[in-house]
Scaffold this motif. Structure first.
Motif, mmCIF file in Angstrom:
data_model
loop_
_atom_site.group_PDB
_atom_site.id
_atom_site.type_symbol
_atom_site.label_atom_id
_atom_site.label_comp_id
_atom_site.label_asym_id
_atom_site.label_seq_id
_atom_site.Cartn_x
_atom_site.Cartn_y
_atom_site.Cartn_z
ATOM 1 N N ASP A 173 68.012 68.039 59.175
ATOM 2 C CA ASP A 173 67.273 69.131 58.530
ATOM 3 C C ASP A 173 68.216 70.310 58.263
ATOM 4 O OD1 ASP A 173 67.536 70.688 60.914
ATOM 5 O OD2 ASP A 173 65.777 69.673 61.756
ATOM 6 N N HIS A 174 67.718 71.261 57.519
ATOM 7 C CA HIS A 174 68.556 72.380 57.077
ATOM 8 C C HIS A 174 69.064 73.202 58.256
ATOM 9 C CE1 HIS A 174 70.041 75.669 54.623
ATOM 10 N NE2 HIS A 174 69.297 76.516 55.333
ATOM 11 N N LEU A 175 68.216 73.460 59.238
ATOM 12 C CA LEU A 175 68.619 74.273 60.386
ATOM 13 C C LEU A 175 69.716 73.583 61.181
ATOM 14 C CD1 LEU A 175 68.204 76.772 62.125
ATOM 15 C CD2 LEU A 175 66.391 75.535 63.357
ATOM 16 N N ALA A 176 69.591 72.270 61.358
ATOM 17 C CA ALA A 176 70.608 71.537 62.117
ATOM 18 C C ALA A 176 71.946 71.564 61.377
ATOM 19 C CB ALA A 176 70.155 70.094 62.337
ATOM 20 N N ARG A 177 71.909 71.399 60.077
ATOM 21 C CA ARG A 177 73.156 71.461 59.308
ATOM 22 C C ARG A 177 73.786 72.843 59.419
ATOM 23 N NH1 ARG A 177 70.486 68.728 54.925
ATOM 24 N NH2 ARG A 177 71.069 66.524 54.862
ATOM 25 N N GLN A 178 72.952 73.858 59.335
ATOM 26 C CA GLN A 178 73.463 75.233 59.412
ATOM 27 C C GLN A 178 74.111 75.499 60.765
ATOM 28 O OE1 GLN A 178 70.446 78.247 58.849
ATOM 29 N NE2 GLN A 178 71.867 79.549 57.714
ATOM 30 N N GLN A 179 73.494 75.045 61.819
ATOM 31 C CA GLN A 179 74.047 75.244 63.169
ATOM 32 C C GLN A 179 75.349 74.459 63.341
ATOM 33 O OE1 GLN A 179 70.755 74.009 65.596
ATOM 34 N NE2 GLN A 179 69.800 76.056 65.635
ATOM 35 N N VAL A 234 83.052 69.040 67.872
ATOM 36 C CA VAL A 234 83.392 69.188 66.455
ATOM 37 C C VAL A 234 83.019 67.926 65.684
ATOM 38 C CG1 VAL A 234 85.299 69.458 64.820
ATOM 39 C CG2 VAL A 234 85.222 70.859 66.884
ATOM 40 N N ALA A 235 83.318 66.756 66.277
ATOM 41 C CA ALA A 235 82.988 65.503 65.605
ATOM 42 C C ALA A 235 81.483 65.375 65.390
ATOM 43 C CB ALA A 235 83.507 64.324 66.426
ATOM 44 N N LEU A 236 80.701 65.762 66.413
ATOM 45 C CA LEU A 236 79.250 65.695 66.291
ATOM 46 C C LEU A 236 78.752 66.655 65.195
ATOM 47 C CD1 LEU A 236 76.542 64.620 67.307
ATOM 48 C CD2 LEU A 236 76.556 66.460 69.035
ATOM 49 N N SER A 237 79.329 67.873 65.152
ATOM 50 C CA SER A 237 78.894 68.847 64.133
ATOM 51 C C SER A 237 79.190 68.335 62.722
ATOM 52 C CB SER A 237 79.585 70.194 64.358
ATOM 53 O OG SER A 237 80.980 70.092 64.093
ATOM 54 N N VAL A 238 80.318 67.641 62.564
ATOM 55 C CA VAL A 238 80.648 67.084 61.245
ATOM 56 C C VAL A 238 79.653 66.002 60.865
ATOM 57 C CG1 VAL A 238 82.372 65.768 59.956
ATOM 58 C CG2 VAL A 238 83.089 67.662 61.418
ATOM 59 N N LYS A 239 79.317 65.136 61.805
ATOM 60 C CA LYS A 239 78.370 64.057 61.513
ATOM 61 C C LYS A 239 76.997 64.607 61.153
ATOM 62 C CE LYS A 239 80.724 60.798 64.620
ATOM 63 N NZ LYS A 239 80.634 60.034 65.889
ATOM 64 N N ASP A 293 83.031 78.698 63.704
ATOM 65 C CA ASP A 293 83.349 79.578 64.834
ATOM 66 C C ASP A 293 84.594 79.082 65.571
ATOM 67 O OD1 ASP A 293 81.250 81.212 64.254
ATOM 68 O OD2 ASP A 293 79.877 80.329 65.727
ATOM 69 N N PHE A 294 84.668 77.769 65.774
ATOM 70 C CA PHE A 294 85.839 77.230 66.467
ATOM 71 C C PHE A 294 87.098 77.395 65.609
ATOM 72 C CE2 PHE A 294 88.588 73.464 67.341
ATOM 73 C CZ PHE A 294 89.058 73.899 68.580
ATOM 74 N N ARG A 295 86.982 77.161 64.324
ATOM 75 C CA ARG A 295 88.145 77.290 63.430
ATOM 76 C C ARG A 295 88.662 78.726 63.393
ATOM 77 N NH1 ARG A 295 89.209 78.443 58.103
ATOM 78 N NH2 ARG A 295 87.023 78.910 57.724
#
Length: 1129
Positions: A28-34, A15-20, A41-43
């Motif tokens: 890039d846009h795809l990485a932010r979207q993922q 989760v911390a990595l996804s926030v960063k 999904d986790f929430r």
């Protein structure tokens, strides 16, 4: 299945990595979207225990964005999964630990957004558990409040969510929380003031940022409690004095002022307590502190605005014996003596509020209040005289002039000798006019106009002084050579003109005064000799406008010089522009109303409606081609003058010439309620009630109708359609944007076009477009103004309805919504609404039979197209679509409003309208508004249609055109349209109830509309009324109605409950609440598609210690026991 400790850490790292990644600008846009999808999904899918565990792991991290994400996960659990969480006590303990760990205190701790996030989590849990399952929450908050900003934020948010913003959607919990907060509020206030005092004292010693912030947060926490608690609670323990003591403190004065303002805006629960708070605010101690804070605020405009608001809010409570009057005026004078315009403006606002509240007309000349007001006036005047304004103050100075004018009018009635104070300012300005700036002259005129209007003709001393000032001012006007200054001094002359009227009222007006007045008027006409110099057009237009002002304010004076004015205007006419000539004629029309001689006025009106020129206009409108020939560049200027001059004069006649009412006439006796013979009324009605302009104007209406039809025919010619496009001014009007004219540069300086006397250099096509727009406004104004002016005789003209329908050209499909709205608003609405009851059958009914179906098809198609379209990406297309959408909303609103008023129209309403039209005198510049402004509509006490409505609903064509439009309009995206449409349906109910299929269609549409307008209270009430009317009337005879409710989302129990409530008396409110609950729980609502907040069930009930609550079941916990721990801490 819950995750293991290792899996929790792994998930927390993910989760911390996804926030960063999501917040990294280099991702890039795809990485932010993922990354976002992983977090969501986790929430959504994680168990409540796992979400809390991961949230707490993240909350001890080093990065703010990661901590915030963790707190959001815990907040999600608190809102939507709290009742399914097994170990809730552990979560609460860990949250309290976060408050105790020191991170929440001081500048070195968490930033404010993280503290706000943590306080939100704690409050969400408190709303579900406090006080029953979390009785030690407030004791803990009070314990750490002196060391933690977070505790203060929790106290503030608790009050905001529960009481102020009411963010609790469970009614039982809202009641418990509100009562509990009321009970504990005195302890909260005591704690907040203790923290406030200690924080400020320690800050003054150490100047610590953390203490400064805590003091500010504490003041912010007081605001929601000030908003809903009894104001008298703050009169205890010197709490108001503490707030005032902070006003000189630069670090806290804005927040302290906000608290005082909030307190003063509250109303006391008891009427006898209303003076308690103002009395403390204006005692010697608080007043001195407030004045010192104003003195020390050199350039702090924000604080001066707050201080001014405090004084203004105190003003209505100031009265001798209750609230100190002297201290109030000391504070007001302190503001007035400041150099900043904002402070001076608030001093005038405060004085106006005091004068309005005192509501006394007694003479204040020698009283302390009168002396204080005089000092205040001099101080405000000094602001205009002392120094030139900076550019930043122009807006404030404009507001100050408005407030000052109102103050002068109020004070002038109570200080009869006030003009002497103004007199010295006038003389000093006249002695050195070049030293006085333009805005100062304008203010002087404003002051003279306001003060002089309150002088009585019995005060002969003041009248003599004013006449001498008028002579001196006029002499200075004749001597002055600078046109800009000459124009301004002319305004001063016009303001002093009132003294001639006072002389006439005091019967001292003689030949000398008449000669003097004619000399002034002659000098006004001399202004029209200036040409082709800077400010030439400015002074010429000023002179023309001045004649309108004088004829409006002093017609009894100008009527003495009527022949002189008339002859001077005719002699000057070759030098006058079209606007100037028509304005002068308009002033004569206004003056002629003082004759009270209908035949003489009729003859006068006929003198400037020249038949030869009207024949020329008529011949030009025989066909589109003959009209186009007049727009050829070679003859355009000549033909333009003929058209605009005559149409403007005709429009002015309609707006300015009044119906004559003789003092002892039958009409006057009937208006005053005297007994009159009905036969005599009928016999005299034709002669006495006829408008003096009827005979000269009516023969010209066919020409105006032909002109309107010819203009609209241009829509059929592709080469001429651009002339009917919206102008820049019209686009700005639709969008609500101010349109500014162009400017020219002379010798390096920018001047408005009007100042130089030259128009912007336009192409011939642009000039034609402006010309056609002017013709449209004038023709609409004439066609819309004549029905109400000449009613009822006007409606007896043969085939008048057919003439209006056929010549106006409303049914041209190429006409845009803005133009069609203009036709409805300016022409058709006054034509229909001023019709007498005897003519409904031959005027209103056939009109709507033709016009109604056309508008129904047009509006339905246009709204359908808009609902199915998306805004284009390009700027040009987007602006075009916004203009079209806004025009459609305005058109729909005006047409639905017309239908609503027609359905309510009664014979008595038309009589009132006609009477109002005979006496109205509209100001300049309101051509399109004047046609409809005199028509008043009153909502009937019941939903029974008026005489006109009954007639229209009995006709199938009119009924269908009205009803189907209103049914469609319920779901159109415009709140006011929905509201009027629902009322129209209720007015049509008696006729509607005869058609089962139409009832079902209406019921289905109302159900759909409820899901659209569930957040709009006024629309919901009208829709509930329609829904209830249909359900009560049809549920027994038509089972489809109940089935439609079921299909819509209601449950069987609710419908059965509704049926039971339909049988009992006085159950309207209960049924309304049933409908409201059904709407709010409907799955079709967008808000119900998201997760619902969950509330704990089976909490121990609170005993509210009221006699009526003795019937409550299982009162397990008493509030006094709940809060006993607070006092023992």
């Amino acid at each position: 299945m819950n995750l293991s400790e290792e899996a929790i850490l792994q998930k927390a790292n993910g989760v911390a990595l996804s926030v960063k990644v999501a917040i990294d600008p280099n991702s890039d846009h795809l990485a932010r979207q993922q990354a976002h999808q992983f977090y969501e999904d986790f929430r959504k899918n994680g168990s409540p225990v796992d979400l809390c565990a991961v949230g707490f792991v993240l909350s001890v991290g080093p990065e703010g964005s990661v901590i915030l994400a963790g707190l959001k996960l815990i907040e999600h659990v608190a809102k939507y999964h709290w009742n399914t969480l097994a170990d809730r006590d552990t979560v609460k303990e860990r949250l309290l630990l976060l408050m105790h760990n020191g991170l929440s205190s001081g500048a070195s701790g968490w930033p404010i957004y993280l503290q706000e996030a943590l306080s939100k989590v704690i409050v969400e849990i408190a709303k579900r558990e406090w006080p029953q399952l979390w009785p030690n929450l407030f004791p803990k908050l009070f314990e750490i409040a002196h060391a933690s900003d977070l505790a203060l934020l929790v106290l503030r948010r608790m009050a905001e969510d529960v009481v102020t913003l009411q963010l609790v959607d469970c009614s039982e919990r809202k009641k418990e929380l509100s009562y509990s907060l009321n009970t504990i509020a005195p302890d909260v206030i005591t704690t907040l003031f203790k923290v406030l005092v200690s924080s400020v004292q320690e800050f003054n010693t150490s100047h610590s940022d953390s203490l400064r912030r805590r003091g500010k947060v504490c003041l912010g926490c007081l605001l929601p409690y000030l908003e809903w608690l009894n104001p008298n609670l703050f009169t205890q323990e010197n709490r108001i004095s503490i707030l005032f003591a902070l006003l000189p403190e630069k670090q806290f004065q804005i927040e302290a002022a906000d608290c005082i303002i909030q307190l003063l805006e509250r109303k006391s629960l008891k009427k006898e307590d209303r003076y308690d708070v103002p009395k403390i605010c204006l005692d010697a101690e608080c007043c001195l502190v407030l004045m010192r804070s104003i003195d020390e605020s050199a350039n702090d405009l924000d604080y001066l605005r707050k201080a001014g608001t405090i004084v203004t809010l105190l003003a209505p409570f100031v009265c001798e014996g209750k609230v100190n009057v002297e201290n109030f005026f000391n504070c007001t004078l302190k503001l007035a003596n400041k150099s900043q315009a904002v402070a001076v403006r608030f001093s005038a606002c405060a004085a106006n509020q005091y004068l309005k509240a005192s509501n006394s007309s007694s003479n204040l000349t020698d009283s302390p209040v009168g002396k204080a007001l005089t000092c205040l006036l001099n101080a405000i005047c000094n602001k205009f005289v002392s120094a030139p304004p900076v550019s930043e103050e122009k807006e404030e100075l404009a507001k100050l002039k408005v407030e000052f004018s109102q103050m002068l009018r109020s004070v002038g009635k109570r200080l009869p000798k006030l003009y002497k104070e103004v007199n010295s300012w006038l003389h000093s300005s006249l002695n050195s006019p070049n030293a006085v700036q333009v805005y100062q002259w304008e203010t002087l005129v404003l002051v003279i106009d306001a003060v002089a209007s309150s002088i009585s003709h019995e005060d002969k001393e003041m009248v003599e002084i004013g006449l001498r000032d008028l002579e001196q001012c006029y002499s200075k006007f004749k001597e002055e050579t600078t046109l800009e200054l000459k124009s301004i001094i002319l305004s001063t002359v016009s303001a002093l003109f009132i003294f001639l009227g006072l002389a006439k009222e005091s019967q001292t007006f003689g030949d000398v005064h008449l000669t003097f007045m004619n000399s002034i008027l002659g000098s006004v006409f001399e202004c029209f000799n200036y040409e082709n110099v800077v400010y030439a057009r400015d002074i010429r237009r000023h002179a023309a406008a001045l004649m309108i002002k004088l004829s409006t304010k002093h017609p009894d004076l100008l009527v003495l010089s009527f022949d002189y004015i008339h002859s001077s205007a005719i002699a000057m006419s070759p030098k006058l522009s079209t606007m100037e000539f028509t304005t002068l004629m308009e002033s004569l029309m206004i003056t002629s109303n003082s004759w009270n001689d209908s035949s003489k006025q009729t003859a006068f009106v006929g003198t400037f409606l020249v038949s030869a020129e009207w024949n020329e206009i008529s011949n030009a409108c025989q066909s589109l081609q003959t009209f186009v020939n007049t727009m050829q560049e070679a003859v355009f200027q000549e033909k333009r003058i003929v058209f605009l001059k005559n149409l403007t004069l005709l429009n002015s006649v309609i707006r300015r010439v009044k119906r004559t009412i003789k003092p002892n006439s039958v009409l006057q006796q009937s208006r005053t309620g005297e007994n009159v013979n009905v036969v005599n009324v009928a016999a005299h009605n034709e002669t006495e009630n006829q408008h003096p302009a009827y005979d000269p104007v009516c023969p010209l209406l066919p020409v105006v109708l032909k002109l309107a039809k010819t203009i609209h025919c241009m829509l059929d010619d592709p080469q001429l359609t651009f002339l009917m496009d919206l102008s820049d001014q019209e686009k700005s009007h639709i969008m609500g944007i101010h349109f500014g004219g162009g400017a020219h540069t002379v010798a390096g300086e920018s001047f408005p076009s009007s100042v130089l006397g030259v128009d912007n250099e336009k192409s011939h096509a642009e000039k034609l477009k402006v010309y056609i727009t002017s013709l449209i406004d004038l023709t609409y104004g004439i066609l819309g103004g004549t029905p109400g002016l000449f009613a009822p005789k006007f409606y007896h003209i043969p085939q008048v309805t057919e003439a209006y329908l056929s010549f106006v050209g409303w049914n041209n499909s190429k006409m845009n919504d803005f133009r069609l709205r203009g036709v409805i608003r300016a022409v058709f609405s006054p034509f229909l609404l001023n019709c007498s009851a005897s003519q409904y059958e031959v005027v209103v009914k056939p009109f709507l039979q033709n016009f109604g179906p056309f508008v129904l098809d047009r509006l339905v198609n246009r709204w359908t197209a808009i609902e199915n379209s998306n805004l284009s990406g390009t700027d040009g297309e987007e602006e075009k679509e916004v203009l079209e959408n806004t025009s459609l909303r305005l058109l729909t609103k005006d047409y639905i409003d017309l239908i609503h008023r027609l359905l309510e129209l009664k014979a008595s309403n038309v009589s009132a309208v006609t009477a109002a039209n005979s006496e109205v005198d509209t100001e300049m510049g309101s051509e399109m508004e004047a046609a409809t402004s005199t028509v008043t509509s009153q909502l009937p006490s019941s939903f029974d249609p008026g005489d006109c409505g009954i007639l229209l609903l009995s006709d199938p064509t009119c009924f269908n055109a009205i009803l189907y439009l209103c049914i469609h309009a319920l779901c159109w995206d415009d709140s006011s349209v929905c509201l009027k449409a629902a009322r129209c349906i209720l007015l049509s109910w008696r006729k509607l109830s005869e058609q089962t299929e139409v009832i079902r269609a209406t019921f289905s549409t109302v159900l759909r509309a409820l899901c659209i307008w569930y957040e709009n209270e006024s629309d919901m009430d009208s829709l509930f009324k329609v829904l209830d009317t249909i359900f009560k009337s049809c549920y027994e005879s038509d089972p489809t109605i109940s089935q439609m409710l079921l299909d819509w989302g209601a449950n069987t129990q609710d419908i059965q409950r509704l049926v039971a409530l339909c049988h009992g008396p006085k159950n309207d409110k209960k049924r309304k609440e049933m409908y409201r609950r059904m709407v709010l729980n409907n799955p079709a609502l967008e808000k119900n598609k998201s997760p619902k907040a969950q509330w704990l069930r089976g909490l121990p009930q609170l005993s509210f210690n009221k006699s009526k609550d003795t019937k409550q079941k299982s009162p397990d916990i008493d509030l006094s026991e709940c809060f006993s721990i607070i006092h023992s801490t």
